[in-house]
Design an enzyme around this catalytic site. Structure first.
Site, PDB file in Angstrom:
ATOM      1  N   SER A 152       0.851  -1.204   0.000  1.00 18.14           N
ATOM      2  CA  SER A 152       0.000   0.000   0.000  1.00 18.14           C
ATOM      3  C   SER A 152       0.883   1.250   0.000  1.00 18.14           C
ATOM      4  O   SER A 152       2.039   1.192   0.448  1.00 18.14           O
ATOM      5  CB  SER A 152      -0.859  -0.006   1.263  1.00 18.14           C
ATOM      6  OG  SER A 152      -1.504   1.220   1.444  1.00 18.14           O
ATOM      7  N   TYR A 165      -1.579  -1.236  10.510  1.00 18.72           N
ATOM      8  CA  TYR A 165      -1.787  -1.464   9.077  1.00 18.72           C
ATOM      9  C   TYR A 165      -0.578  -0.954   8.293  1.00 18.72           C
ATOM     10  O   TYR A 165      -0.033  -1.670   7.439  1.00 18.72           O
ATOM     11  CB  TYR A 165      -3.075  -0.759   8.620  1.00 18.72           C
ATOM     12  CG  TYR A 165      -3.362  -0.953   7.144  1.00 18.72           C
ATOM     13  CD1 TYR A 165      -3.848  -2.167   6.671  1.00 18.72           C
ATOM     14  CD2 TYR A 165      -3.133   0.071   6.225  1.00 18.72           C
ATOM     15  CE1 TYR A 165      -4.100  -2.358   5.315  1.00 18.72           C
ATOM     16  CE2 TYR A 165      -3.380  -0.108   4.870  1.00 18.72           C
ATOM     17  CZ  TYR A 165      -3.865  -1.323   4.417  1.00 18.72           C
ATOM     18  OH  TYR A 165      -4.106  -1.505   3.077  1.00 18.72           O
TER      19      TYR A 165
HETATM   20  P1  NAD Z   1     -11.533  -5.953   1.101  1.00 18.44           P
HETATM   21  O1  NAD Z   1     -11.782  -5.916   2.563  1.00 18.44           O
HETATM   22  O2  NAD Z   1     -12.625  -5.631   0.174  1.00 18.44           O
HETATM   23  O3  NAD Z   1     -10.935  -7.355   0.656  1.00 18.44           O
HETATM   24  C1  NAD Z   1     -10.000  -8.044   1.409  1.00 18.44           C
HETATM   25  C2  NAD Z   1     -10.100  -9.497   1.063  1.00 18.44           C
HETATM   26  O4  NAD Z   1      -9.195 -10.227   1.891  1.00 18.44           O
HETATM   27  C3  NAD Z   1     -11.517 -10.049   1.324  1.00 18.44           C
HETATM   28  O5  NAD Z   1     -11.870 -10.886   0.254  1.00 18.44           O
HETATM   29  C4  NAD Z   1     -11.337 -10.835   2.603  1.00 18.44           C
HETATM   30  O6  NAD Z   1     -12.242 -11.914   2.735  1.00 18.44           O
HETATM   31  C5  NAD Z   1      -9.903 -11.314   2.435  1.00 18.44           C
HETATM   32  N1  NAD Z   1      -9.354 -11.717   3.722  1.00 18.44           N
HETATM   33  C6  NAD Z   1      -9.222 -10.961   4.830  1.00 18.44           C
HETATM   34  N2  NAD Z   1      -8.709 -11.689   5.821  1.00 18.44           N
HETATM   35  C7  NAD Z   1      -8.509 -12.936   5.327  1.00 18.44           C
HETATM   36  C8  NAD Z   1      -8.023 -14.137   5.866  1.00 18.44           C
HETATM   37  N3  NAD Z   1      -7.620 -14.224   7.145  1.00 18.44           N
HETATM   38  N4  NAD Z   1      -7.945 -15.226   5.063  1.00 18.44           N
HETATM   39  C9  NAD Z   1      -8.355 -15.163   3.785  1.00 18.44           C
HETATM   40  N5  NAD Z   1      -8.843 -14.054   3.214  1.00 18.44           N
HETATM   41  C10 NAD Z   1      -8.915 -12.956   3.981  1.00 18.44           C
HETATM   42  O7  NAD Z   1     -10.299  -4.977   0.876  1.00 18.44           O
HETATM   43  P2  NAD Z   1      -9.530  -4.565  -0.459  1.00 18.44           P
HETATM   44  O8  NAD Z   1      -9.510  -3.114  -0.471  1.00 18.44           O
HETATM   45  O9  NAD Z   1     -10.047  -5.321  -1.624  1.00 18.44           O
HETATM   46  O10 NAD Z   1      -8.076  -5.069  -0.068  1.00 18.44           O
HETATM   47  C11 NAD Z   1      -7.316  -5.978  -0.872  1.00 18.44           C
HETATM   48  C12 NAD Z   1      -5.852  -5.722  -0.574  1.00 18.44           C
HETATM   49  O11 NAD Z   1      -5.494  -4.423  -1.059  1.00 18.44           O
HETATM   50  C13 NAD Z   1      -5.517  -5.718   0.908  1.00 18.44           C
HETATM   51  O12 NAD Z   1      -4.274  -6.345   1.116  1.00 18.44           O
HETATM   52  C14 NAD Z   1      -5.432  -4.247   1.237  1.00 18.44           C
HETATM   53  O13 NAD Z   1      -4.612  -4.003   2.355  1.00 18.44           O
HETATM   54  C15 NAD Z   1      -4.828  -3.714  -0.047  1.00 18.44           C
HETATM   55  N6  NAD Z   1      -5.028  -2.293  -0.261  1.00 18.44           N
HETATM   56  C16 NAD Z   1      -6.268  -1.769  -0.303  1.00 18.44           C
HETATM   57  C17 NAD Z   1      -6.413  -0.408  -0.508  1.00 18.44           C
HETATM   58  C18 NAD Z   1      -7.754   0.251  -0.567  1.00 18.44           C
HETATM   59  O14 NAD Z   1      -7.821   1.494  -0.592  1.00 18.44           O
HETATM   60  N7  NAD Z   1      -8.853  -0.490  -0.588  1.00 18.44           N
HETATM   61  C19 NAD Z   1      -5.287   0.407  -0.697  1.00 18.44           C
HETATM   62  C20 NAD Z   1      -4.022  -0.174  -0.660  1.00 18.44           C
HETATM   63  C21 NAD Z   1      -3.905  -1.531  -0.454  1.00 18.44           C
END
Ligand code: NAD
Length: 265
Positions: A152, A165
């Site tokens: 991120s 985080y």
């Molecule tokens: P989200 O919450 O929509 O999706 C996260 C996914 O991870 C979900 O499908 C959830 O079920 C899965 N997950 C969580 N814990 C888990 C576990 N213990 N075992 C298996 N699966 C698990 O969030 P997102 O925004 O789609 O995030 C996806 C990735 O992108 C993450 O690593 C997040 O940190 C990263 N990210 C997101 C953003 C943002 O702005 N949304 C920005 C930078 C990075």
């Protein structure tokens, strides 16, 4: 490894990977990535925790012509992850792994609890290790493969409101950067992905304005293109990346003053 060599790895299908394994694929960015890659000739191995949502993503990907298998589980379960990844690789050699599953947690006005810190590290750090470590020996043996670690833009500084985080994302970013240099000669590409704000369930709870908020579909396309060209760090959107790099280059005292006043998650 040069960028060109990775394209050779993909040469079986017009410069694209054929077997892609994605964690956290039942929603948000993971689901968007699955759908961006879904096409005839592509095999997707999708991991998630919610059976219904994962099945829905799988059905959409099949409609686009991909061959899809799903697996329900938790990325913190090292044994299950290893068994699933090895079984998936036996079906067809994995070309690309996207370690995407992650959680975030805010502090609002209070401190983060120890339980929350541990949970974030268990999923965002140990979960990423559990995803990539079973694959490394398989890819090393055939001297071919690519691993994308979803970090991120929050990995470049500890921000009030989400210290655990930020720290967890910094850990996997730095680990990925080191690993890239280590395994390049074995034909394996490691790419660290540092997105800004993406509209997903993770950010839907944020009570503050999110600059340059983008759709998950757009983010997935940017990541796909970055992976094709084997960029070491896929950081986007560039104005937010530039702003964060500028902030982190400021003298510590000024930076601290700014961080204290930023809105908390
Ligand atoms: P989200 O919450 O929509 O999706 C996260 C996914 O991870 C979900 O499908 C959830 O079920 C899965 N997950 C969580 N814990 C888990 C576990 N213990 N075992 C298996 N699966 C698990 O969030 P997102 O925004 O789609 O995030 C996806 C990735 O992108 C993450 O690593 C997040 O940190 C990263 N990210 C997101 C953003 C943002 O702005 N949304 C920005 C930078 C990075």
């Amino acid at each position: 490894m040069s960028r060109r060599q990775v394209n050779v790895v993909y040469s079986e299908r017009m410069g694209e990977p054929c077997h892609i394994l994605i964690t956290g694929a039942s929603g948000g960015l993971g689901a968007a990535l699955a759908l961006v890659y879904a096409a005839p000739g592509t095999r997707l191995s999708l991991h998630g925790r919610n059976a219904e949502r994962l099945a829905r993503v799988a059905a959409q990907a099949r409609q686009r012509g991909a061959e899809v298998s799903t697996h329900l589980g938790d990325v913190t379960d090292a044994q299950c992850m290893a068994a699933w990844i090895e079984a998936s690789d036996r079906m067809a050699a994995i070309d690309l792994i996207i370690a995407n599953a992650g959680i975030s947690g805010g502090t609002s006005q209070r401190q983060e609890s120890a339980d929350q810190v541990n949970a974030i590290f268990a999923v965002n750090v140990t979960g990423v290790f559990n995803t990539i470590h079973p694959a490394l020996p398989l890819m090393t043996r055939r001297r071919r493969g690519q691993i994308a670690i979803i970090s991120s833009l929050a990995s470049f500084r500890g921000f009030a409101g989400a210290p655990a985080y930020c720290a967890s994302k910094a850990a996997v970013r730095v680990y990925g950067e080191g690993l890239r240099a280590e395994v390049a000669r074995q034909g394996i590409a490691i790419n660290v992905v540092c997105p800004g704000f993406i509209k997903t369930p993770m950010t839907d709870v944020n009570p503050f304005p999110m600059p340059f908020l983008m759709s998950a579909e757009h983010a997935a396309q940017v990541i796909r293109l970055g992976l094709i060209s084997n960029r070491a760090r896929i950081a986007f959107p560039w104005p937010l990346y530039a702003a964060i790099r500028f902030l982190t280059a400021l003298p510590q005292l000024i930076m601290e003053w700014i961080v204290v006043w930023l809105p908390k998650k």
